[in-house]
Motif scaffolding. Structure first.
Motif, PDB file in Angstrom:
ATOM      1  N   ILE A 172       0.819  -1.221  -0.076  1.00 10.38           N
ATOM      2  CA  ILE A 172       0.073  -0.027   0.120  1.00 10.38           C
ATOM      3  C   ILE A 172       1.000   1.304   0.085  1.00 10.38           C
ATOM      4  O   ILE A 172       0.130   2.515  -0.179  1.00 10.38           O
ATOM      5  CB  ILE A 172      -0.976   0.062   1.301  1.00 10.38           C
ATOM      6  CG1 ILE A 172      -0.297   0.034   2.766  1.00 10.38           C
ATOM      7  CG2 ILE A 172      -2.084  -1.099   1.068  1.00 10.38           C
ATOM      8  CD1 ILE A 172      -1.203   0.246   3.558  1.00 10.38           C
ATOM      9  N   CYS A 173       2.182   1.301   0.142  1.00  7.97           N
ATOM     10  CA  CYS A 173       3.030   2.184   0.313  1.00  7.97           C
ATOM     11  C   CYS A 173       4.130   2.150  -0.783  1.00  7.97           C
ATOM     12  O   CYS A 173       3.846   2.907  -1.872  1.00  7.97           O
ATOM     13  CB  CYS A 173       3.714   2.515   1.580  1.00  7.97           C
ATOM     14  SG  CYS A 173       2.360   2.895   3.015  1.00  7.97           S
ATOM     15  N   HIS A 196      -2.042   3.770   0.118  1.00  4.99           N
ATOM     16  CA  HIS A 196      -2.261   4.493   1.429  1.00  4.99           C
ATOM     17  C   HIS A 196      -2.084   5.872   0.883  1.00  4.99           C
ATOM     18  O   HIS A 196      -1.794   6.402  -0.108  1.00  4.99           O
ATOM     19  CB  HIS A 196      -0.967   4.206   2.123  1.00  4.99           C
ATOM     20  CG  HIS A 196      -0.858   4.752   3.305  1.00  4.99           C
ATOM     21  ND1 HIS A 196      -0.643   6.396   3.545  1.00  4.99           N
ATOM     22  CD2 HIS A 196      -0.849   4.576   4.537  1.00  4.99           C
ATOM     23  CE1 HIS A 196      -0.669   6.702   4.955  1.00  4.99           C
ATOM     24  NE2 HIS A 196      -0.799   5.630   5.508  1.00  4.99           N
ATOM     25  N   ARG A 197      -2.985   6.777   1.518  1.00  4.79           N
ATOM     26  CA  ARG A 197      -3.422   8.163   1.565  1.00  4.79           C
ATOM     27  C   ARG A 197      -1.965   8.920   1.188  1.00  4.79           C
ATOM     28  O   ARG A 197      -2.051   9.756   0.297  1.00  4.79           O
ATOM     29  CB  ARG A 197      -4.236   8.709   2.475  1.00  4.79           C
ATOM     30  CG  ARG A 197      -4.682  10.153   2.423  1.00  4.79           C
ATOM     31  CD  ARG A 197      -5.894  10.185   1.508  1.00  4.79           C
ATOM     32  NE  ARG A 197      -5.358  10.730   0.177  1.00  4.79           N
ATOM     33  CZ  ARG A 197      -5.711  10.771  -1.039  1.00  4.79           C
ATOM     34  NH1 ARG A 197      -6.806   9.850  -1.339  1.00  4.79           N
ATOM     35  NH2 ARG A 197      -5.500  11.237  -1.905  1.00  4.79           N
ATOM     36  N   VAL A 241      14.837   1.104   0.629  1.00  2.00           N
ATOM     37  CA  VAL A 241      13.537   2.076   0.849  1.00  2.00           C
ATOM     38  C   VAL A 241      12.763   1.908   1.871  1.00  2.00           C
ATOM     39  O   VAL A 241      12.358   1.057   2.220  1.00  2.00           O
ATOM     40  CB  VAL A 241      12.715   1.901  -0.416  1.00  2.00           C
ATOM     41  CG1 VAL A 241      11.777   2.966  -0.478  1.00  2.00           C
ATOM     42  CG2 VAL A 241      13.655   2.035  -1.734  1.00  2.00           C
ATOM     43  N   PRO A 242      13.171   3.074   3.196  1.00  3.52           N
ATOM     44  CA  PRO A 242      12.424   3.002   4.384  1.00  3.52           C
ATOM     45  C   PRO A 242      10.802   2.830   4.116  1.00  3.52           C
ATOM     46  O   PRO A 242      10.354   3.486   3.253  1.00  3.52           O
ATOM     47  CB  PRO A 242      12.956   4.137   5.120  1.00  3.52           C
ATOM     48  CG  PRO A 242      13.405   5.035   4.249  1.00  3.52           C
ATOM     49  CD  PRO A 242      13.812   4.320   3.106  1.00  3.52           C
ATOM     50  N   ASP A 243      10.282   2.195   5.016  1.00  2.69           N
ATOM     51  CA  ASP A 243       8.687   2.194   4.822  1.00  2.69           C
ATOM     52  C   ASP A 243       8.164   3.334   5.596  1.00  2.69           C
ATOM     53  O   ASP A 243       8.036   3.821   6.897  1.00  2.69           O
ATOM     54  CB  ASP A 243       8.192   0.839   5.660  1.00  2.69           C
ATOM     55  CG  ASP A 243       6.721   0.685   5.332  1.00  2.69           C
ATOM     56  OD1 ASP A 243       6.169   1.222   4.943  1.00  2.69           O
ATOM     57  OD2 ASP A 243       6.415  -0.579   5.629  1.00  2.69           O
ATOM     58  N   PRO A 244       7.265   4.382   4.670  1.00  3.14           N
ATOM     59  CA  PRO A 244       6.754   5.513   5.123  1.00  3.14           C
ATOM     60  C   PRO A 244       5.507   5.224   6.032  1.00  3.14           C
ATOM     61  O   PRO A 244       5.028   6.072   6.667  1.00  3.14           O
ATOM     62  CB  PRO A 244       6.483   6.263   3.996  1.00  3.14           C
ATOM     63  CG  PRO A 244       6.136   5.139   2.896  1.00  3.14           C
ATOM     64  CD  PRO A 244       7.210   3.978   3.226  1.00  3.14           C
ATOM     65  N   TYR A 245       5.019   3.617   5.923  1.00  4.78           N
ATOM     66  CA  TYR A 245       4.000   3.614   6.853  1.00  4.78           C
ATOM     67  C   TYR A 245       4.354   3.703   8.256  1.00  4.78           C
ATOM     68  O   TYR A 245       3.407   4.184   9.242  1.00  4.78           O
ATOM     69  CB  TYR A 245       3.425   2.238   6.434  1.00  4.78           C
ATOM     70  CG  TYR A 245       2.114   1.462   7.326  1.00  4.78           C
ATOM     71  CD1 TYR A 245       1.023   1.988   6.720  1.00  4.78           C
ATOM     72  CD2 TYR A 245       2.323   0.902   8.517  1.00  4.78           C
ATOM     73  CE1 TYR A 245      -0.143   1.361   7.221  1.00  4.78           C
ATOM     74  CE2 TYR A 245       1.237   0.560   9.112  1.00  4.78           C
ATOM     75  CZ  TYR A 245       0.041   0.596   8.803  1.00  4.78           C
ATOM     76  OH  TYR A 245      -1.127   0.283   9.229  1.00  4.78           O
ATOM     77  N   TYR A 304      10.358  11.642   1.058  1.00  2.00           N
ATOM     78  CA  TYR A 304      11.864  10.987   1.083  1.00  2.00           C
ATOM     79  C   TYR A 304      11.662   9.814   0.371  1.00  2.00           C
ATOM     80  O   TYR A 304      12.538   9.561  -0.577  1.00  2.00           O
ATOM     81  CB  TYR A 304      12.441  10.983   2.357  1.00  2.00           C
ATOM     82  CG  TYR A 304      13.999  10.209   2.357  1.00  2.00           C
ATOM     83  CD1 TYR A 304      14.863  11.064   1.829  1.00  2.00           C
ATOM     84  CD2 TYR A 304      14.058   9.214   3.191  1.00  2.00           C
ATOM     85  CE1 TYR A 304      16.152  10.566   1.747  1.00  2.00           C
ATOM     86  CE2 TYR A 304      15.407   8.606   2.963  1.00  2.00           C
ATOM     87  CZ  TYR A 304      16.414   9.417   2.284  1.00  2.00           C
ATOM     88  OH  TYR A 304      17.798   8.847   2.182  1.00  2.00           O
ATOM     89  N   VAL A 305      10.606   8.998   0.559  1.00  2.00           N
ATOM     90  CA  VAL A 305      10.647   7.611  -0.028  1.00  2.00           C
ATOM     91  C   VAL A 305      10.278   7.995  -1.488  1.00  2.00           C
ATOM     92  O   VAL A 305      10.732   7.006  -2.514  1.00  2.00           O
ATOM     93  CB  VAL A 305       9.505   6.851   0.675  1.00  2.00           C
ATOM     94  CG1 VAL A 305       9.127   5.589  -0.411  1.00  2.00           C
ATOM     95  CG2 VAL A 305       9.945   6.439   2.061  1.00  2.00           C
TER      96      VAL A 305
END
Length: 157
Positions: free
Chosen positions: A12-13, A52-53, A123-127, A134-135
């Motif tokens: 979702i992200c 994700h929004r 790639v870090p999880d923005p969730y 940044y992502v």
């Protein structure tokens, strides 16, 4: 047809963001008749949900379409149906590797592996971080490098 699958944890992200960005780049170069793109998540929590929004917001800011994107779970068959399976982090790679049974057709790598002198290896999880900007910058950089790699690897002009 060259088939590319982006994979993250929940689909979702990061992976739908990469799918949308990569589709945008492929279309911009007029290669949509040569390259097909999809995304999936290792977990099943969000199956059937839209991105994700935060992912939608950042894609909207950059005028990148995410129409039709719906979360799905990664399947073992994906290893044989795709040419490139591109994960977002080491945990995703480990999850994919646990599903490998025989020699898969797909090349499996992390997105940032395609970026020379990458500032991040994952790639870090923005969730969890909330840092969708940044992502997006990492995903865009990675997708551009991946497209160049595929073009060189497959002899596409």
């Amino acid at each position: 047809m060259i088939r590319v699958l982006f994979v993250c944890l929940g689909n979702i992200c990061r992976s739908p963001m990469a799918e949308a960005v990569f589709r945008h780049l492929v279309k911009k170069e007029g290669l949509q008749d040569k390259i097909e793109v999809d995304s999936a998540g290792l977990g099943s929590w969000h199956v059937g949900n839209p991105p994700h929004r935060g992912t939608c917001d950042i894609l909207d800011q950059h005028n990148i379409s995410y129409d039709g994107l719906v979360a799905r779970q990664f399947q073992t068959e994906d290893l044989h149906q795709f040419d490139y399976i591109v994960a977002m982090d080491n945990d995703n790679i480990a999850g994919i590797n646990r599903l490998k049974r025989e020699n898969p057709r797909a090349q499996v790598a992390k997105l940032m592996d395609f970026v020379k002198e990458a500032r991040e290896s994952e790639v870090p999880d923005p969730y969890y971080t909330g840092n969708f900007d940044y992502v997006y910058s990492l995903v865009t950089e990675g997708c551009q490098a991946l497209l160049e790699h595929i073009k060189a690897d497959k002899g596409i002009e």
